[in-house]
Design an enzyme around this catalytic site. Structure first.
Site, PDB file in Angstrom:
ATOM      1  N   ASP A 361       1.746 -39.438  51.195  1.00  0.00           N
ATOM      2  CA  ASP A 361       3.105 -38.933  51.088  1.00  0.00           C
ATOM      3  C   ASP A 361       3.207 -38.131  49.788  1.00  0.00           C
ATOM      4  O   ASP A 361       2.361 -38.253  48.901  1.00  0.00           O
ATOM      5  CB  ASP A 361       4.074 -40.111  51.085  1.00  0.00           C
ATOM      6  CG  ASP A 361       5.507 -39.681  50.830  1.00  0.00           C
ATOM      7  OD1 ASP A 361       5.962 -38.742  51.493  1.00  0.00           O
ATOM      8  OD2 ASP A 361       6.153 -40.285  49.956  1.00  0.00           O
ATOM      9  N   ASP A 561       5.823 -44.514  50.138  1.00  0.00           N
ATOM     10  CA  ASP A 561       6.722 -45.334  49.326  1.00  0.00           C
ATOM     11  C   ASP A 561       8.116 -45.496  49.919  1.00  0.00           C
ATOM     12  O   ASP A 561       8.823 -46.430  49.580  1.00  0.00           O
ATOM     13  CB  ASP A 561       6.871 -44.713  47.933  1.00  0.00           C
ATOM     14  CG  ASP A 561       7.685 -43.442  47.962  1.00  0.00           C
ATOM     15  OD1 ASP A 561       8.826 -43.450  47.484  1.00  0.00           O
ATOM     16  OD2 ASP A 561       7.189 -42.439  48.482  1.00  0.00           O
ATOM     17  N   ASP A 565       8.519 -43.612  55.329  1.00  0.00           N
ATOM     18  CA  ASP A 565       7.077 -43.817  55.471  1.00  0.00           C
ATOM     19  C   ASP A 565       6.736 -45.110  56.218  1.00  0.00           C
ATOM     20  O   ASP A 565       5.595 -45.296  56.644  1.00  0.00           O
ATOM     21  CB  ASP A 565       6.401 -43.876  54.088  1.00  0.00           C
ATOM     22  CG  ASP A 565       6.541 -42.582  53.318  1.00  0.00           C
ATOM     23  OD1 ASP A 565       6.402 -41.520  53.952  1.00  0.00           O
ATOM     24  OD2 ASP A 565       6.785 -42.626  52.103  1.00  0.00           O
TER      25      ASP A 565
END
Length: 675
Positions: A361, A561, A565
């Site tokens: 990410d 995080d 996600d």
């Protein structure tokens, strides 16, 4: 070896034995706030509290007394009594466990060992049988110690949390249980004390040793607004900390929960071996009967046939094979936990090393997740310079709770600016803020707001910053543009090195999966060295991207995080959450957590996992070679029973000790990406 006791129930039992003198961060107590002290005496008492250690010590003492009596020429009943007492002390626990397994229609290797020892005594080889019991009990004690040492290494993170805290309330101080603290409480932390709860510093300044949480080798300076964690050690200053999480939700409390989960689970290889163990043990019994009966049918000696059969049963038992998997994996979990990476299970630790591609990410993973002012650009020939432009914008944003406003205010304070008072403050969602500062009507807004007034110079400046992936806000004075501020989510300083290390480990380009716009994602990717960029993804799009990689034959490790996600973390072969900034949903969906958001630890934990897998393979090969060699020797030659016992149990001990190598600090630092 107590191979059957490696099962889940025994691991939990060992953990609980190790916890006898360990502070539970969720339980009240009456002690004063804890200071840092070495505890060798406590560790010795914990080890002695293990029943396996006590019974093994008793069996060894009785065996030595029996040996001395035999050598001294004592009557046979005397040393026989001592040897049989050794049988009882060292063998009752595995015998009972074996019988319990037999009641469940499973054949435990513990029972095979006890039967072999009794068979040796039945043919007059009581010394050999007692030696088997002693080595058997000693190796079982070593297994318990190894499991306890691993658990202790992991639980060291929560062991340091104090039981009591100094609560500031009603204008005074009172000593309360740390477990009773709740969000909003303020506690006083004196020099040398442990911080009792996760929270924010509201007064004071000090250096805090948070190596137990983050693995940082040096103390970290803490000032008002900085976050601190339960169990970390305060330095020379006095801190007032506002509690943000109750004890049950603190980082160390979550660690304790993860330890229970990690120690109560089994790796895939372990499960396979335990399935094989049942069939193998039945095979050993059948083969032992054949080794005993076939020579008798062709006229062999009864005692010699029984001795050979007992020796065969001992050396063919799969103790070392069954013990080959869990110690390396649990040791790897302990080592990673000491350095701020929490792996939730042995299955996960095994799986991390199999990843062939890493998906990352952007916000909060490769970056810090908070905007920062990276450029202050006044309009050429405009009404103010760089310092004045920032000061006016910060004053106007001071009452704002928007992240952009907080970033602008933080930038001004970083330059030691005193914020001017603001009047007539107004905020318009999605447009910006307006206020009166030093007689100016100051507007801070988006590029398409009235502050820009379509000025071509401002438009060019905005386009230039956005091309670099920055967020631009326009500052206007009395409805005329005065300049722009550029903000960006700062890249973590370890991100580029971590990306390069992950590429080297997996031999595949890392993939960037982000919901951010393509321009910002591409600019960020160029800074950290990511080539494969997939931007503008919704949560379901990230899941699809992970599944596409899996269909291409990859084993995906995803690092994220945020709440967005979480679905992808659950879908990936292994999911890793950034613990400091990560959402609760991401943390619960992930298989491992990087406690202090240090991406540089990820290559290290992958290498540690691969090292653990190699040690498992080494252990299995070594155990198989020893068992095969001893079995062949017994069948085609004359293998002495004491030598068979020593070879079998010795290989089991070596396998267990080999797994503990992963507790060494060097096993971690060799794979750590420097900051």
């Amino acid at each position: 070896m107590h191979t059957g006791r490696i099962r889940q129930a025994c691991l939990v039992k060992h953990l609980r034995s190790c916890e006898g003198n360990v502070v539970d961060v969720t339980t009240s107590a009456t002690a004063a706030p804890t200071r840092i002290e070495p505890t060798p005496a406590r560790r010795r008492s914990v080890l002695w509290s293990l029943t396996e250690v006590r019974w093994a010590a008793g069996a060894l003492a009785l065996f030595l007394l029996g040996g001395l009596a035999q050598v001294a020429g004592a009557a046979a009943p005397v040393y026989w009594a001592l040897y049989l007492a050794c049988y009882a002390v060292g063998g009752w626990e595995p015998a009972w466990a074996g019988l319990q397994a037999l009641r469940e229609k499973t054949l435990d290797v513990d029972l095979l060992m006890i039967v072999a020892a009794l068979g040796a005594a039945a043919i007059g080889q009581v010394f050999d049988g007692a030696l088997l019991i002693v080595i058997f009990a000693t190796s079982g004690a070593l297994e318990a110690v190894a499991t306890c040492r691993t658990a202790d290494a992991v639980r060291g993170l929560s062991d340091l949390a104090p039981e009591r805290a100094t609560l500031l309330a009603d204008g005074g101080q009172q000593l309360v249980a740390a477990a009773d603290l709740s969000g909003g409480d303020r506690v006083l932390v004196r020099p040398g004390e442990r911080i009792p709860a996760d929270g924010l510093v509201v007064e004071g300044a000090s250096e805090v040793d948070q190596a137990s949480i983050s693995g940082e080798p040096l103390p970290v300076d803490k000032h008002p607004g900085d976050e601190v964690f339960a169990g970390t050690g305060n330095g020379t200053g006095v801190l007032t900390v506002e509690v943000t999480r109750p004890a049950a939700d603190s980082v160390v409390a979550r660690i304790a929960t993860m330890v229970e989960e990690a120690s109560a689970t089994k790796a895939r290889t372990q499960l396979f071996i335990e399935r094989v163990e049942q069939r193998y043990s039945v095979g050993v019994v059948v083969a032992t009967l054949l080794v005993f009966l076939v020579p008798l049918l062709i006229g062999g000696d009864l005692q010699a046939s029984l001795l050979r059969a007992m020796t065969f049963m001992i050396v063919a038992s799969p103790c070392a094979v069954v013990l080959a998997t869990m110690p390396p994996l649990l040791s790897a979990i302990a080592n990673a936990s000491r350095h701020g990476v929490l792996v939730k299970s042995a299955v996960v630790m095994e799986r991390l090393g199999t990843a062939t591609v890493v998906a990352l990410d952007k916000t909060g993973t490769l970056t810090h997740g908070t905007p920062t002012v990276v450029a202050v650009r006044p309009l050429p020939g405009g009404p103010c310079g760089e310092e004045d432009l920032l000061a006016l914008a910060a004053a106007a944003e001071a009452p704002s709770e928007h992240p952009v406003g907080r970033a602008i205010v933080a930038a001004a304070r970083d330059r030691d600016m005193d914020l001017l008072p603001v009047g007539d403050f107004r905020a318009q969602v999605g447009r910006g803020v307006t206020g009166t500062v030093a007689g100016w009507t100051v507007t801070v807004g988006a590029p398409d707001s009235a502050a820009s007034s379509g000025d071509p110079a401002i438009t060019a400046m905005v386009d230039g910053e956005q091309a670099q992936g920055h967020t631009a806000v326009v500052v206007g004075l009395d409805d005329r543009p005065a300049g722009i501020l550029a903000l960006a989510d700062q890249v973590r300083r370890e991100s580029a090195a971590a990306v390069a290390a992950l590429r080297d480990i997996t031999q595949h380009e890392p993939v960037l999966l982000t919901g951010d716009n393509a321009r910002a994602a591409t600019a960020l990717a160029a800074q950290v060295g990511v080539v494969d960029v997939r931007a503008g993804l919704l949560p379901e799009d990230k899941v699809t991207a992970v599944q596409d990689l899996q269909r291409d034959g990859h084993r995906v490790l995803l690092v994220g995080d945020g709440v967005n996600d979480a679905p992808a973390l659950a879908a990936a072969g292994a999911g890793v959450a950034m613990g400091g900034i990560g959402s609760d949903l991401a943390l619960s969906s992930a298989d491992a957590v990087v406690v202090r958001d240090d991406l540089g630890t990820l290559p290290a934990v992958i290498r540690l996992s691969r090292r653990a897998r190699r040690l498992v393979a080494q252990n299995l090969v070594f155990a198989a070679i020893v068992i095969t060699g001893l079995v062949v020797w017994d069948l085609v030659g004359q293998l002495p029973l004491p030598l068979g016992v020593a070879g079998h149990e010795g290989s089991t001990i070596l396998v267990a000790l080999n797994g503990l190598r992963l507790l060494r600090r060097a096993e971690w630092t060799s794979g750590r990406v420097g900051r």
